[in-house]
Design an enzyme around this catalytic site. Structure first.
Site, PDB file in Angstrom:
ATOM      1  N   THR A 109     -11.616 -27.812  -6.712  1.00  0.00           N
ATOM      2  CA  THR A 109     -10.987 -28.928  -7.431  1.00  0.00           C
ATOM      3  C   THR A 109      -9.478 -28.759  -7.614  1.00  0.00           C
ATOM      4  O   THR A 109      -8.977 -27.631  -7.717  1.00  0.00           O
ATOM      5  CB  THR A 109     -11.630 -29.061  -8.839  1.00  0.00           C
ATOM      6  OG1 THR A 109     -10.810 -29.872  -9.662  1.00  0.00           O
ATOM      7  CG2 THR A 109     -11.810 -27.716  -9.523  1.00  0.00           C
ATOM      8  N   GLU A 168      -8.098 -29.219 -10.250  1.00  0.00           N
ATOM      9  CA  GLU A 168      -7.903 -28.596 -11.569  1.00  0.00           C
ATOM     10  C   GLU A 168      -7.481 -27.132 -11.433  1.00  0.00           C
ATOM     11  O   GLU A 168      -6.940 -26.552 -12.376  1.00  0.00           O
ATOM     12  CB  GLU A 168      -9.182 -28.685 -12.403  1.00  0.00           C
ATOM     13  CG  GLU A 168      -9.440 -30.045 -13.011  1.00  0.00           C
ATOM     14  CD  GLU A 168      -8.390 -30.444 -14.041  1.00  0.00           C
ATOM     15  OE1 GLU A 168      -8.283 -29.787 -15.069  1.00  0.00           O
ATOM     16  OE2 GLU A 168      -7.669 -31.425 -13.796  1.00  0.00           O
ATOM     17  N   TYR A 194     -13.416 -24.908 -17.498  1.00  0.00           N
ATOM     18  CA  TYR A 194     -13.941 -25.502 -16.258  1.00  0.00           C
ATOM     19  C   TYR A 194     -13.149 -24.996 -15.056  1.00  0.00           C
ATOM     20  O   TYR A 194     -13.716 -24.510 -14.070  1.00  0.00           O
ATOM     21  CB  TYR A 194     -13.848 -27.034 -16.346  1.00  0.00           C
ATOM     22  CG  TYR A 194     -14.037 -27.753 -15.021  1.00  0.00           C
ATOM     23  CD1 TYR A 194     -15.308 -27.967 -14.491  1.00  0.00           C
ATOM     24  CD2 TYR A 194     -12.942 -28.231 -14.298  1.00  0.00           C
ATOM     25  CE1 TYR A 194     -15.479 -28.629 -13.274  1.00  0.00           C
ATOM     26  CE2 TYR A 194     -13.110 -28.886 -13.092  1.00  0.00           C
ATOM     27  CZ  TYR A 194     -14.377 -29.083 -12.583  1.00  0.00           C
ATOM     28  OH  TYR A 194     -14.538 -29.738 -11.375  1.00  0.00           O
ATOM     29  N   LYS A 251     -14.267 -22.629 -11.934  1.00  0.00           N
ATOM     30  CA  LYS A 251     -14.142 -23.096 -10.542  1.00  0.00           C
ATOM     31  C   LYS A 251     -13.255 -22.150  -9.721  1.00  0.00           C
ATOM     32  O   LYS A 251     -13.406 -22.046  -8.511  1.00  0.00           O
ATOM     33  CB  LYS A 251     -13.579 -24.518 -10.515  1.00  0.00           C
ATOM     34  CG  LYS A 251     -14.593 -25.584 -10.935  1.00  0.00           C
ATOM     35  CD  LYS A 251     -15.565 -25.888  -9.797  1.00  0.00           C
ATOM     36  CE  LYS A 251     -16.453 -27.087 -10.107  1.00  0.00           C
ATOM     37  NZ  LYS A 251     -17.366 -27.410  -9.013  1.00  0.00           N
TER      38      LYS A 251
HETATM   39  P1  NDP Z   1     -20.993 -35.363 -11.712  1.00  0.00           P
HETATM   40  O1  NDP Z   1     -20.753 -34.856 -13.078  1.00  0.00           O
HETATM   41  O2  NDP Z   1     -21.140 -36.818 -11.484  1.00  0.00           O
HETATM   42  O3  NDP Z   1     -22.305 -34.649 -11.117  1.00  0.00           O
HETATM   43  C1  NDP Z   1     -22.582 -33.303 -11.359  1.00  0.00           C
HETATM   44  C2  NDP Z   1     -23.970 -32.998 -10.876  1.00  0.00           C
HETATM   45  O4  NDP Z   1     -24.273 -31.634 -11.155  1.00  0.00           O
HETATM   46  C3  NDP Z   1     -25.067 -33.814 -11.555  1.00  0.00           C
HETATM   47  O5  NDP Z   1     -26.073 -34.100 -10.610  1.00  0.00           O
HETATM   48  C4  NDP Z   1     -25.592 -32.842 -12.605  1.00  0.00           C
HETATM   49  O6  NDP Z   1     -26.921 -33.100 -12.984  1.00  0.00           O
HETATM   50  C5  NDP Z   1     -25.517 -31.555 -11.813  1.00  0.00           C
HETATM   51  N1  NDP Z   1     -25.573 -30.366 -12.637  1.00  0.00           N
HETATM   52  C6  NDP Z   1     -24.882 -30.087 -13.762  1.00  0.00           C
HETATM   53  N2  NDP Z   1     -25.215 -28.877 -14.233  1.00  0.00           N
HETATM   54  C7  NDP Z   1     -26.144 -28.382 -13.398  1.00  0.00           C
HETATM   55  C8  NDP Z   1     -26.906 -27.198 -13.369  1.00  0.00           C
HETATM   56  N3  NDP Z   1     -26.776 -26.254 -14.305  1.00  0.00           N
HETATM   57  N4  NDP Z   1     -27.779 -27.027 -12.358  1.00  0.00           N
HETATM   58  C9  NDP Z   1     -27.948 -27.963 -11.413  1.00  0.00           C
HETATM   59  N5  NDP Z   1     -27.265 -29.114 -11.392  1.00  0.00           N
HETATM   60  C10 NDP Z   1     -26.384 -29.322 -12.373  1.00  0.00           C
HETATM   61  O7  NDP Z   1     -19.818 -34.773 -10.809  1.00  0.00           O
HETATM   62  P2  NDP Z   1     -19.171 -35.372  -9.463  1.00  0.00           P
HETATM   63  O8  NDP Z   1     -20.235 -35.911  -8.606  1.00  0.00           O
HETATM   64  O9  NDP Z   1     -18.006 -36.194  -9.823  1.00  0.00           O
HETATM   65  O10 NDP Z   1     -18.575 -34.043  -8.819  1.00  0.00           O
HETATM   66  C11 NDP Z   1     -19.319 -33.247  -7.886  1.00  0.00           C
HETATM   67  C12 NDP Z   1     -18.733 -31.855  -7.835  1.00  0.00           C
HETATM   68  O11 NDP Z   1     -17.382 -31.918  -7.405  1.00  0.00           O
HETATM   69  C13 NDP Z   1     -18.707 -31.118  -9.164  1.00  0.00           C
HETATM   70  O12 NDP Z   1     -18.905 -29.747  -8.887  1.00  0.00           O
HETATM   71  C14 NDP Z   1     -17.301 -31.333  -9.689  1.00  0.00           C
HETATM   72  O13 NDP Z   1     -16.933 -30.286 -10.545  1.00  0.00           O
HETATM   73  C15 NDP Z   1     -16.531 -31.317  -8.380  1.00  0.00           C
HETATM   74  N6  NDP Z   1     -15.307 -32.091  -8.342  1.00  0.00           N
HETATM   75  C16 NDP Z   1     -15.319 -33.408  -8.697  1.00  0.00           C
HETATM   76  C17 NDP Z   1     -14.174 -34.166  -8.585  1.00  0.00           C
HETATM   77  C18 NDP Z   1     -14.138 -35.607  -8.973  1.00  0.00           C
HETATM   78  O14 NDP Z   1     -13.035 -36.130  -9.144  1.00  0.00           O
HETATM   79  N7  NDP Z   1     -15.260 -36.282  -9.067  1.00  0.00           N
HETATM   80  C19 NDP Z   1     -12.920 -33.577  -8.041  1.00  0.00           C
HETATM   81  C20 NDP Z   1     -13.048 -32.198  -7.643  1.00  0.00           C
HETATM   82  C21 NDP Z   1     -14.202 -31.493  -7.789  1.00  0.00           C
HETATM   83  P3  NDP Z   1     -27.261 -34.159 -14.170  1.00  0.00           P
HETATM   84  O15 NDP Z   1     -27.218 -35.507 -13.501  1.00  0.00           O
HETATM   85  O16 NDP Z   1     -28.609 -33.722 -14.574  1.00  0.00           O
HETATM   86  O17 NDP Z   1     -26.217 -34.012 -15.225  1.00  0.00           O
HETATM   87  P1  GDR Z   2     -10.153 -34.741 -15.104  1.00  0.00           P
HETATM   88  O1  GDR Z   2     -10.754 -36.204 -15.326  1.00  0.00           O
HETATM   89  O2  GDR Z   2     -10.008 -33.990 -16.350  1.00  0.00           O
HETATM   90  O3  GDR Z   2      -8.927 -34.923 -14.256  1.00  0.00           O
HETATM   91  O4  GDR Z   2     -11.321 -34.053 -14.262  1.00  0.00           O
HETATM   92  P2  GDR Z   2     -10.792 -37.146 -16.624  1.00  0.00           P
HETATM   93  O5  GDR Z   2     -11.028 -38.511 -16.084  1.00  0.00           O
HETATM   94  O6  GDR Z   2     -11.722 -36.623 -17.647  1.00  0.00           O
HETATM   95  O7  GDR Z   2      -9.306 -37.031 -17.204  1.00  0.00           O
HETATM   96  C1  GDR Z   2      -8.176 -37.428 -16.468  1.00  0.00           C
HETATM   97  C2  GDR Z   2      -6.952 -37.459 -17.372  1.00  0.00           C
HETATM   98  O8  GDR Z   2      -7.086 -38.530 -18.305  1.00  0.00           O
HETATM   99  C3  GDR Z   2      -6.707 -38.066 -19.583  1.00  0.00           C
HETATM  100  N1  GDR Z   2      -7.354 -38.904 -20.619  1.00  0.00           N
HETATM  101  C4  GDR Z   2      -8.676 -38.974 -20.849  1.00  0.00           C
HETATM  102  N2  GDR Z   2      -9.723 -38.376 -20.242  1.00  0.00           N
HETATM  103  C5  GDR Z   2     -10.970 -38.682 -20.695  1.00  0.00           C
HETATM  104  N3  GDR Z   2     -12.045 -38.150 -20.070  1.00  0.00           N
HETATM  105  N4  GDR Z   2     -11.169 -39.525 -21.757  1.00  0.00           N
HETATM  106  C6  GDR Z   2     -10.133 -40.125 -22.416  1.00  0.00           C
HETATM  107  O9  GDR Z   2     -10.330 -40.874 -23.347  1.00  0.00           O
HETATM  108  C7  GDR Z   2      -8.814 -39.843 -21.930  1.00  0.00           C
HETATM  109  N5  GDR Z   2      -7.590 -40.280 -22.293  1.00  0.00           N
HETATM  110  C8  GDR Z   2      -6.711 -39.701 -21.498  1.00  0.00           C
HETATM  111  C9  GDR Z   2      -7.167 -36.611 -19.610  1.00  0.00           C
HETATM  112  O10 GDR Z   2      -6.493 -35.909 -20.658  1.00  0.00           O
HETATM  113  C10 GDR Z   2      -6.765 -36.181 -18.214  1.00  0.00           C
HETATM  114  O11 GDR Z   2      -5.425 -35.819 -18.180  1.00  0.00           O
HETATM  115  C11 GDR Z   2     -11.971 -34.747 -13.208  1.00  0.00           C
HETATM  116  C12 GDR Z   2     -13.401 -34.208 -13.121  1.00  0.00           C
HETATM  117  O12 GDR Z   2     -14.114 -34.986 -12.191  1.00  0.00           O
HETATM  118  C13 GDR Z   2     -13.421 -32.771 -12.658  1.00  0.00           C
HETATM  119  O13 GDR Z   2     -14.761 -32.365 -12.415  1.00  0.00           O
HETATM  120  C14 GDR Z   2     -12.615 -32.642 -11.374  1.00  0.00           C
HETATM  121  O14 GDR Z   2     -12.589 -31.300 -10.949  1.00  0.00           O
HETATM  122  C15 GDR Z   2     -11.207 -33.183 -11.577  1.00  0.00           C
HETATM  123  O15 GDR Z   2     -11.291 -34.534 -11.996  1.00  0.00           O
HETATM  124  C16 GDR Z   2     -10.390 -33.142 -10.292  1.00  0.00           C
END
Ligand code: NDP
Ligand code: GDR
Length: 402
Positions: free
Chosen positions: A134, A136, A158, A162
């Site tokens: 990520t 992050e 987190y 990662k």
């Molecule tokens: P989501 O939160 O939508 O999905 C996460 C998934 O992981 C869900 O299916 C969740 O299950 C499952 N999960 C959580 N904990 C466990 C566990 N202990 N064992 C098995 N499964 C588990 O995330 P995204 O689809 O957005 O992201 C996918 C991956 O990519 C994640 O690893 C995230 O950290 C990473 N990532 C995401 C980014 C983004 O912007 N979306 C950017 C960069 C990296 P359940 O539905 O039961 O909660």
């Molecule tokens: P992020 O996503 O932390 O980048 O992680 P999120 O959408 O939670 O936050 C993005 C930015 O928005 C600011 N923010 C808020 N965020 C949330 N959730 N709720 C609020 O009300 C709010 N107001 C402002 C946050 O401070 C932050 O700066 C996501 C996840 O998908 C991770 O798993 C992944 O690795 C990274 O993106 C890349």
């Protein structure tokens, strides 16, 4: 068409669902690991689920958890995958400050358990491994834009977890010759994004406010900047990484950055709402300055044609039965800052340079920032319309996210 087998952790998540669809379309057999939950938790994959009793089924789900090495070993042994995509994680940055140990267990040790399972089963030379790394990792950024060579500086439990997984993946590649890759993905969103990530929180709440179902959207840091793409485009890059001659790590991003404030403004504009900001810091509010009713009518009337969840069930115009008039919002402060959403340590700006992925994988994002916002708003308008029908039918509507 491929006859490969893929195993996806995090199948019920945003990316897991898009990746499963993508791999199925390529002919893969797809196995997903889902956690046991007390309620159904498979909304995102229900449309691709087929009764396993049928013939020719290529999509299967297995109960499991990244915190349980025994089931990971057993599932990998049973399914004999060619490719493993480790997408499972406690993926919410703010929540990781509340649950740091669990986050480390699933997001750091979970990856180690998978990599070790591959070794224990002697599958190092058969399996290709994708790790969901990520942006992050860059945290307190050392340079802009960020590339594969930019140093990491994690700013949350987190990100620290990662970081461990990133290096474990690199180490298993170097130590055991495994085909293991890190995709350093920048934020990617979609109509299926979890409701507590900022983009979906915004589009969902603004849709509800425009329909008279909610009064206020509370947000944290409006000035944070992110490189936001569409998840559907990004899962394709994951697959491409595993189809190369040799395993490498790649940045996947759009190369554009926008603030949370800009996202709010654009999402509101999509609904015909023009905002003005007043006050500063925790007292800042976003007030409805004017409404373009024509634009609002247009989007509420056209949403169905563009929506991925389009069904014949709702063919009437959404606002026909609504007693709420969007004009009532003029002068109303609909956005407020709530410090509850501030993070102990924030990541101020992320901007990725996806040149390597473009050059080596031939990958580039297809969805623009404004298209992403528009898709999400249309989808949430459609979803929330169901509550309008319930409300007009006399049911009490609760909003747990306000
Ligand atoms: P989501 O939160 O939508 O999905 C996460 C998934 O992981 C869900 O299916 C969740 O299950 C499952 N999960 C959580 N904990 C466990 C566990 N202990 N064992 C098995 N499964 C588990 O995330 P995204 O689809 O957005 O992201 C996918 C991956 O990519 C994640 O690893 C995230 O950290 C990473 N990532 C995401 C980014 C983004 O912007 N979306 C950017 C960069 C990296 P359940 O539905 O039961 O909660
Ligand atoms: P992020 O996503 O932390 O980048 O992680 P999120 O959408 O939670 O936050 C993005 C930015 O928005 C600011 N923010 C808020 N965020 C949330 N959730 N709720 C609020 O009300 C709010 N107001 C402002 C946050 O401070 C932050 O700066 C996501 C996840 O998908 C991770 O798993 C992944 O690795 C990274 O993106 C890349």
């Amino acid at each position: 068409m491929s006859n490969k087998v893929a195993l996806i952790t995090g199948i019920t998540g945003q990316d897991g669902s898009y990746l499963a669809e993508f791999l199925l379309s390529k002919g893969y057999t797809v196995h997903g690991i889902k956690r046991r939950s007390s309620l159904f938790n498979t909304d995102r994959v229900d449309h691709i689920y087929v009764d396993p009793h049928n013939e020719g089924v290529r999509f299967f789900m297995h109960y499991g958890d990244l915190t349980d090495a025994t089931n990971l070993i057993r599932i990998i042994q049973q399914t004999q995958p060619d490719e493993i995509y480790n997408l499972g994680a406690q993926s919410h940055v703010q929540v990781s400050f509340e649950t740091p140990e669990y986050t480390a267990n699933s997001d750091a040790l979970g990856t180690l358990r998978l990599l070790e399972a591959i070794r224990i089963l002697g599958m190092e030379n058969k399996v290709k491994f994708y790790q969901a790394s990520t942006s992050e990792l860059y945290g307190k950024v050392q340079e802009i834009p960020q590339t594969e060579k930019t140093p990491f500086y994690p700013r949350s439990p987190y990100a620290a977890a990662k970081l461990y997984s990133y290096w474990a993946t690199v180490n298993y590649r170097e130590a055991y010759g495994m085909y293991a890759c890190n995709g350093i993905l920048f934020n990617h969103e979609s109509e299926r994004r979890g409701e507590t990530f900022v983009t979906r929180k915004i589009t969902r709440a603004l849709a509800r406010i425009s329909l008279g179902l909610q009064d206020t959207l509370y947000l944290g840091n409006l000035n944070a900047k992110r490189d936001w793409g569409h998840a559907k485009d990004f899962v394709e890059a994951m697959w491409l990484m595993l189809q190369q001659e040799s395993p490498e790590d790649y940045v996947i991003a759009t190369g554009e950055t926008h603030s949370v404030r800009e996202f709010v403004e654009l999402a509101a504009a999509e609904l015909g709402i023009k905002l003005r900001w007043e006050g500063s810091g925790v007292s800042e509010v976003g007030i409805v300055d004017s409404i373009d009713s024509e634009k609002y009518d247009q989007i509420t009337n056209n949403q169905y044609t563009n929506n991925e969840y389009t069904s014949n069930q709702y063919t009437n115009q959404p606002n026909k039965n609504s007693t709420f008039k969007i004009q009532n919002l003029i002068g109303v402060p609909i956005i407020k800052v709530d410090p509850r959403y501030f993070r102990p340590t924030e990541v101020d700006i992320l901007l990725g340079d996806p040149s390597k992925a473009k050059q080596k994988l031939g990958w580039q994002p297809k969805t623009s920032f404004s298209e992403l916002v528009s898709l999400m708003i249309k989808s949430d308008l459609y979803e929330q319309q169901k509550d309008v029908h319930l409300k007009n039918g006399g049911f009490e509507i609760k909003n747990f996210y306000e």
